[in-house]
Write a protein that holds these residues in place. Structure first.
Motif, PDB file in Angstrom:
ATOM      1  N   THR A   1     -17.862  -1.854   3.210  1.00 44.55           N
ATOM      2  CA  THR A   1     -16.536  -2.049   2.629  1.00 44.55           C
ATOM      3  C   THR A   1     -15.755  -3.028   3.496  1.00 44.55           C
ATOM      4  OG1 THR A   1     -16.541   0.223   1.804  1.00 44.55           O
ATOM      5  CG2 THR A   1     -14.414  -0.891   1.881  1.00 44.55           C
ATOM      6  N   PRO A   2     -15.183  -4.073   2.886  1.00 45.57           N
ATOM      7  CA  PRO A   2     -14.425  -5.052   3.681  1.00 45.57           C
ATOM      8  C   PRO A   2     -13.248  -4.405   4.414  1.00 45.57           C
ATOM      9  CG  PRO A   2     -14.855  -5.889   1.471  1.00 45.57           C
ATOM     10  CD  PRO A   2     -15.267  -4.444   1.474  1.00 45.57           C
ATOM     11  N   THR A   3     -12.941  -4.958   5.572  1.00 46.07           N
ATOM     12  CA  THR A   3     -11.843  -4.452   6.388  1.00 46.07           C
ATOM     13  C   THR A   3     -10.538  -4.435   5.603  1.00 46.07           C
ATOM     14  OG1 THR A   3     -12.942  -5.328   8.347  1.00 46.07           O
ATOM     15  CG2 THR A   3     -10.628  -4.773   8.587  1.00 46.07           C
ATOM     16  N   ALA A   4     -10.291  -5.470   4.817  1.00 42.01           N
ATOM     17  CA  ALA A   4      -9.049  -5.541   4.038  1.00 42.01           C
ATOM     18  C   ALA A   4      -8.969  -4.391   3.029  1.00 42.01           C
ATOM     19  CB  ALA A   4      -8.958  -6.883   3.311  1.00 42.01           C
ATOM     20  N   THR A   5     -10.094  -4.045   2.413  1.00 39.23           N
ATOM     21  CA  THR A   5     -10.118  -2.936   1.457  1.00 39.23           C
ATOM     22  C   THR A   5      -9.869  -1.611   2.170  1.00 39.23           C
ATOM     23  OG1 THR A   5     -11.678  -4.153   0.069  1.00 39.23           O
ATOM     24  CG2 THR A   5     -11.518  -1.774  -0.307  1.00 39.23           C
ATOM     25  N   LEU A   6     -10.510  -1.416   3.327  1.00 40.90           N
ATOM     26  CA  LEU A   6     -10.290  -0.199   4.107  1.00 40.90           C
ATOM     27  C   LEU A   6      -8.817  -0.085   4.504  1.00 40.90           C
ATOM     28  CD1 LEU A   6     -13.432  -0.414   6.424  1.00 40.90           C
ATOM     29  CD2 LEU A   6     -13.067   1.254   4.582  1.00 40.90           C
ATOM     30  N   ALA A   7      -8.232  -1.194   4.959  1.00 38.51           N
ATOM     31  CA  ALA A   7      -6.831  -1.202   5.379  1.00 38.51           C
ATOM     32  C   ALA A   7      -5.915  -0.833   4.216  1.00 38.51           C
ATOM     33  CB  ALA A   7      -6.469  -2.576   5.940  1.00 38.51           C
ATOM     34  N   ARG A   8      -6.178  -1.401   3.047  1.00 33.72           N
ATOM     35  CA  ARG A   8      -5.358  -1.115   1.858  1.00 33.72           C
ATOM     36  C   ARG A   8      -5.473   0.358   1.476  1.00 33.72           C
ATOM     37  NH1 ARG A   8      -7.622  -4.323  -1.301  1.00 33.72           N
ATOM     38  NH2 ARG A   8      -8.773  -2.854  -2.567  1.00 33.72           N
TER      39      ARG A   8
END
Length: 154
Positions: free
Chosen positions: A32-39
């Protein structure tokens, strides 16, 4: 060849709620991309990147692997290994088993056996090698292996 898992650095091993949520998302899909995890977690990408780096450095995240669907290897052998762990060695045994490439799933159980590991091998000879490696793990007291023969319902 996968390297030996790092021991957990106890002074920094305390996990908070965000760490647990992050690990849960990574268990579902470690790519899972970092940006998706952050969101999903409501924090910045930098926070996620720093958390992942800390979890790796402290040995909480022991590595990443590819999960191959059982139907992708129809000619392979699937088996379940019931494992009795000696004393308080469960944590160390689990870390070692998670580093074994042939272990496709690992479960904590109750009753006679402490752990149940599902393994995949290309042949009986390879299964024998896997079993030998697993039985040599320090902290494993006893094992019992059952080979999958047929599935009636999934």
């Amino acid at each position: 060849m996968q390297s030996e898992p790092k021991p957990i650095n106890d002074k920094n091993a305390a996990l908070d709620a965000l760490d647990h949520q992050l690990l849960g998302l990574l268990r579902v899909n470690a790519r899972t991309p970092t940006a998706t995890l952050a969101r999903k977690l409501g924090v910045s990408r930098g926070t996620i990147a720093n958390r992942i780096a800390r979890l790796e450095a402290n040995g909480v995240i022991a590595g990443y692997s590819v999960q191959i669907h059982a139907h992708s290897q129809p000619s392979g052998i699937r088996a379940w290994i019931s494992i009795a762990v000696e004393g308080d060695k469960t944590r160390e045994v689990v870390k070692r088993l998670l580093g074994e490439p042939s272990v496709s799933s690992l479960h904590d159980t109750n009753g006679r056996w402490d752990l149940l590991a599902e393994v995949h091998a290309a042949s009986i000879a390879e299964l024998s090698e896997v079993l030998e490696r697993i039985r040599k793990i320090k902290g494993i007291g006893n094992t019992e292996t059952s080979i999958h023969l047929q599935t009636f319902r999934t």
